[in-house]
Design an enzyme around this catalytic site. Structure first.
Site, PDB file in Angstrom:
ATOM      1  N   HIS A   1       0.819  -1.215   0.000  1.00 41.07           N
ATOM      2  CA  HIS A   1       0.000   0.000   0.000  1.00 41.07           C
ATOM      3  C   HIS A   1       0.855   1.269   0.000  1.00 41.07           C
ATOM      4  CE1 HIS A   1      -3.810  -2.233   1.662  1.00 41.07           C
ATOM      5  NE2 HIS A   1      -3.579  -2.460   0.385  1.00 41.07           N
TER       6      HIS A   1
ATOM      7  N   ASN B   1      -3.906 -11.983  15.929  1.00 42.53           N
ATOM      8  CA  ASN B   1      -4.615 -10.728  16.090  1.00 42.53           C
ATOM      9  C   ASN B   1      -4.924 -10.545  17.569  1.00 42.53           C
ATOM     10  OD1 ASN B   1      -6.828  -8.624  15.861  1.00 42.53           O
ATOM     11  ND2 ASN B   1      -6.541  -9.050  13.677  1.00 42.53           N
ATOM     12  N   LEU B   2      -5.332  -9.329  17.905  1.00 41.35           N
ATOM     13  CA  LEU B   2      -5.763  -9.080  19.281  1.00 41.35           C
ATOM     14  C   LEU B   2      -6.978  -9.953  19.604  1.00 41.35           C
ATOM     15  CD1 LEU B   2      -4.750  -7.200  21.456  1.00 41.35           C
ATOM     16  CD2 LEU B   2      -6.292  -5.423  20.602  1.00 41.35           C
TER      17      LEU B   2
HETATM   18  C1  BJW Z   1      -3.981  -5.855  16.896  1.00 38.54           C
HETATM   19  C2  BJW Z   1      -3.473  -5.054  17.885  1.00 38.54           C
HETATM   20  C3  BJW Z   1      -2.382  -5.571  18.578  1.00 38.54           C
HETATM   21  C4  BJW Z   1      -5.093  -3.984  17.040  1.00 38.54           C
HETATM   22  N1  BJW Z   1      -1.898  -6.773  18.263  1.00 38.54           N
HETATM   23  N2  BJW Z   1      -3.493  -7.045  16.590  1.00 38.54           N
HETATM   24  C5  BJW Z   1     -16.408  -1.948  -3.520  1.00 38.54           C
HETATM   25  C6  BJW Z   1     -16.325  -0.643  -4.007  1.00 38.54           C
HETATM   26  C7  BJW Z   1     -15.066  -0.057  -4.276  1.00 38.54           C
HETATM   27  C8  BJW Z   1     -13.916  -0.747  -4.066  1.00 38.54           C
HETATM   28  C9  BJW Z   1     -14.035  -2.022  -3.563  1.00 38.54           C
HETATM   29  C10 BJW Z   1     -15.258  -2.627  -3.312  1.00 38.54           C
HETATM   30  N3  BJW Z   1     -15.041  -3.880  -2.834  1.00 38.54           N
HETATM   31  C11 BJW Z   1     -13.741  -4.058  -2.783  1.00 38.54           C
HETATM   32  C12 BJW Z   1     -13.117  -2.946  -3.227  1.00 38.54           C
HETATM   33  C13 BJW Z   1     -11.689  -2.763  -3.349  1.00 38.54           C
HETATM   34  C14 BJW Z   1     -11.121  -1.943  -2.203  1.00 38.54           C
HETATM   35  C15 BJW Z   1     -11.612  -2.525  -0.896  1.00 38.54           C
HETATM   36  O1  BJW Z   1     -11.135  -3.530  -0.425  1.00 38.54           O
HETATM   37  N4  BJW Z   1     -12.563  -1.892  -0.252  1.00 38.54           N
HETATM   38  C16 BJW Z   1     -13.129  -2.448   0.983  1.00 38.54           C
HETATM   39  C17 BJW Z   1     -13.263  -1.340   2.003  1.00 38.54           C
HETATM   40  C18 BJW Z   1     -14.422  -3.137   0.664  1.00 38.54           C
HETATM   41  N5  BJW Z   1      -9.680  -2.062  -2.340  1.00 38.54           N
HETATM   42  C19 BJW Z   1      -9.008  -1.218  -3.101  1.00 38.54           C
HETATM   43  O2  BJW Z   1      -9.522  -0.246  -3.634  1.00 38.54           O
HETATM   44  C20 BJW Z   1      -7.553  -1.544  -3.290  1.00 38.54           C
HETATM   45  N6  BJW Z   1      -7.261  -1.551  -4.662  1.00 38.54           N
HETATM   46  C21 BJW Z   1      -7.810  -2.426  -5.518  1.00 38.54           C
HETATM   47  O3  BJW Z   1      -8.623  -3.256  -5.195  1.00 38.54           O
HETATM   48  O4  BJW Z   1      -7.327  -2.312  -6.783  1.00 38.54           O
HETATM   49  C22 BJW Z   1      -7.914  -3.095  -7.820  1.00 38.54           C
HETATM   50  C23 BJW Z   1      -8.683  -2.193  -8.711  1.00 38.54           C
HETATM   51  C24 BJW Z   1      -8.205  -0.935  -9.019  1.00 38.54           C
HETATM   52  C25 BJW Z   1      -8.910  -0.117  -9.860  1.00 38.54           C
HETATM   53  C26 BJW Z   1     -10.115  -0.550 -10.368  1.00 38.54           C
HETATM   54  C27 BJW Z   1     -10.590  -1.813 -10.046  1.00 38.54           C
HETATM   55  C28 BJW Z   1      -9.864  -2.636  -9.231  1.00 38.54           C
HETATM   56  C29 BJW Z   1      -6.672  -0.487  -2.658  1.00 38.54           C
HETATM   57  C30 BJW Z   1      -6.773  -0.519  -1.174  1.00 38.54           C
HETATM   58  C31 BJW Z   1      -5.959   0.620  -0.577  1.00 38.54           C
HETATM   59  C32 BJW Z   1      -6.037   0.629   0.931  1.00 38.54           C
HETATM   60  N7  BJW Z   1      -5.510   1.817   1.414  1.00 38.54           N
HETATM   61  C33 BJW Z   1      -5.494   2.048   2.850  1.00 38.54           C
HETATM   62  C34 BJW Z   1      -5.209   3.532   3.154  1.00 38.54           C
HETATM   63  C35 BJW Z   1      -3.927   4.015   2.568  1.00 38.54           C
HETATM   64  C36 BJW Z   1      -2.793   3.897   3.507  1.00 38.54           C
HETATM   65  C37 BJW Z   1      -2.812   4.918   4.601  1.00 38.54           C
HETATM   66  O5  BJW Z   1      -3.409   5.986   4.518  1.00 38.54           O
HETATM   67  O6  BJW Z   1      -2.177   4.598   5.609  1.00 38.54           O
HETATM   68  O7  BJW Z   1      -4.602   1.143   3.478  1.00 38.54           O
HETATM   69  S1  BJW Z   1      -7.059   1.705   3.661  1.00 38.54           S
HETATM   70  C38 BJW Z   1      -6.363   1.113   5.123  1.00 38.54           C
HETATM   71  O8  BJW Z   1      -6.878  -0.227   5.286  1.00 38.54           O
HETATM   72  C39 BJW Z   1      -4.848   1.034   4.892  1.00 38.54           C
HETATM   73  C40 BJW Z   1      -4.572  -0.360   5.409  1.00 38.54           C
HETATM   74  O9  BJW Z   1      -3.387  -0.846   4.820  1.00 38.54           O
HETATM   75  C41 BJW Z   1      -5.794  -1.138   5.048  1.00 38.54           C
HETATM   76  C42 BJW Z   1      -5.995  -2.375   5.861  1.00 38.54           C
HETATM   77  O10 BJW Z   1      -6.244  -2.061   7.205  1.00 38.54           O
HETATM   78  P1  BJW Z   1      -5.674  -2.988   8.358  1.00 38.54           P
HETATM   79  O11 BJW Z   1      -4.204  -2.972   8.347  1.00 38.54           O
HETATM   80  O12 BJW Z   1      -6.320  -4.313   8.302  1.00 38.54           O
HETATM   81  O13 BJW Z   1      -6.127  -2.175   9.667  1.00 38.54           O
HETATM   82  P2  BJW Z   1      -7.499  -2.279  10.474  1.00 38.54           P
HETATM   83  O14 BJW Z   1      -7.579  -1.075  11.329  1.00 38.54           O
HETATM   84  O15 BJW Z   1      -8.640  -2.553   9.604  1.00 38.54           O
HETATM   85  O16 BJW Z   1      -7.314  -3.569  11.393  1.00 38.54           O
HETATM   86  C43 BJW Z   1      -6.376  -3.578  12.464  1.00 38.54           C
HETATM   87  C44 BJW Z   1      -6.416  -4.955  13.105  1.00 38.54           C
HETATM   88  O17 BJW Z   1      -5.391  -4.989  14.073  1.00 38.54           O
HETATM   89  C45 BJW Z   1      -7.728  -5.269  13.826  1.00 38.54           C
HETATM   90  O18 BJW Z   1      -8.179  -6.533  13.400  1.00 38.54           O
HETATM   91  C46 BJW Z   1      -7.335  -5.303  15.316  1.00 38.54           C
HETATM   92  O19 BJW Z   1      -8.039  -6.275  16.056  1.00 38.54           O
HETATM   93  C47 BJW Z   1      -5.885  -5.636  15.221  1.00 38.54           C
HETATM   94  N8  BJW Z   1      -5.079  -5.146  16.350  1.00 38.54           N
HETATM   95  N9  BJW Z   1      -4.240  -3.887  17.946  1.00 38.54           N
HETATM   96  C48 BJW Z   1      -2.524  -7.484  17.284  1.00 38.54           C
HETATM   97  N10 BJW Z   1      -1.811  -4.849  19.591  1.00 38.54           N
END
Ligand code: BJW
Length: 260
Positions: A131, A227-228
């Site tokens: 990302h 995970n947590l």
């Molecule tokens: C602990 C803990 C501790 C806490 N110990 N654990 C419908 C419409 C439009 C788009 C889509 C759609 N369906 C799917 C999509 C695609 C879309 C998507 O997935 N959307 C969903 C929301 C549904 N994805 C995309 O758009 C991606 N691109 C793509 O698919 O391209 C193909 C394509 C392109 C063009 C046309 C067509 C197709 C791109 C995704 C980009 C994500 N970007 C982000 C933000 C940018 C980075 C930033 O600003 O920092 O990336 S979003 C954000 O979420 C960030 C993260 O990397 C990402 C994942 O989050 P993560 O890491 O899982 O964090 P959390 O907070 O969700 O979870 C934390 C976890 O930690 C929890 O489970 C806690 O329990 C745990 N935890 N403390 C252990 N101490």
């Protein structure tokens, strides 16, 4: 030689699955924001997470950047400054994964969704930041990628092409294609039965990363969620290890490195 039993601190079912692994099995690890939480960085979807403070539609899409570049740059400038806080350092989970890469006999590929540089600072080298990277700026004109520690604005000059006003955070926003997908896809496709896929600190809400576990499982890999707490996708994994990453990840790495 048969593997040693995993340490008693791991749940029985996880220890049982780990006994299937060869000492040189391929390992793919996916990390998310949870691994960096104990380093002082916010996750996205937890109650105190980033998306509780700001709407993702306002800061993490190409449309948001086109509409209000100052707001988006300000959001990432603040996150960049937070990452530079001397108190923000790799925690024992980041260090344990770097140790696993150094000491495991087989290949260890670390794929992170995180844009922080904490895996890098901990010493992981076979590392894919799918990302993007907060500490880099990208020129939308020439594609140049530049280390960037200060604030970014529309008055900055691209060090490569010299144009002003075309630098953006090197971040993959919603609707943009994540980076290195070919390499990640190849690695998942090359997995064999009894290789290992580990997902750490990610809610599994964002695709394509959320789909990696299914690909690994289809290849016959052992799949483990760390995970947590159990996520909504916990049923996709053979086993889970739950608790703070700073404790669970070192314990898991110790168990893996005990396999002979
Ligand atoms: C602990 C803990 C501790 C806490 N110990 N654990 C419908 C419409 C439009 C788009 C889509 C759609 N369906 C799917 C999509 C695609 C879309 C998507 O997935 N959307 C969903 C929301 C549904 N994805 C995309 O758009 C991606 N691109 C793509 O698919 O391209 C193909 C394509 C392109 C063009 C046309 C067509 C197709 C791109 C995704 C980009 C994500 N970007 C982000 C933000 C940018 C980075 C930033 O600003 O920092 O990336 S979003 C954000 O979420 C960030 C993260 O990397 C990402 C994942 O989050 P993560 O890491 O899982 O964090 P959390 O907070 O969700 O979870 C934390 C976890 O930690 C929890 O489970 C806690 O329990 C745990 N935890 N403390 C252990 N101490």
């Amino acid at each position: 030689m048969s593997p040693l039993p995993a340490p008693a601190s791991l749940p029985d079912d996880l220890a049982r699955h780990l006994r299937r692994l060869r000492p040189d099995a391929a390992i793919i690890i996916l990390t998310g924001a949870g691994i960096s939480r104990e380093s002082g960085l916010h996750t996205f979807r937890d109650a105190d997470g980033i998306w509780a403070q700001v709407r993702l539609e306002d800061v993490a899409t190409p449309g948001a950047f086109a509409r209000d570049p100052d707001k988006v740059q300000g959001f990432y400038n603040a996150r960049r400054q937070a990452l530079l806080d001397p108190a923000v350092q790799p925690n024992p989970a980041h260090h344990a994964l770097a140790r696993l890469e150094r000491e495991w006999q087989g290949p260890v590929l670390l794929v992170t969704q995180n844009v922080d540089d904490l895996h890098d600072r901990a010493g992981s080298t076979d590392l894919i930041a799918m990302h993007g990277e907060l500490m880099k700026a990208r020129c939308t004109e020439c594609g140049g990628l530049h280390p960037w520690t200060g604030d970014l604005s529309d008055t900055d000059t691209c060090p490569a092409c010299g144009r002003v006003g075309y630098l953006r955070p090197h971040i993959v926003w919603f609707g943009e294609m994540p980076l290195f997908m070919d390499r990640i896809g190849d690695a998942l496709e090359a997995m064999e039965p009894n290789d290992l896929f580990i997902s750490i600190g990610t809610s599994g809400n964002v695709y394509p990363a959320a789909g990696f576990v299914a690909e690994a499982r289809a290849a016959g890999a052992v799949t483990v969620e760390v995970n947590l707490e159990a996520t909504d996708g916990a049923h996709l994994f053979h086993s889970g290890l739950y608790g703070p990453a700073s404790q669970t990840v070192p314990a898991l790495v110790d168990a893996l490195l005990a396999i002979r």
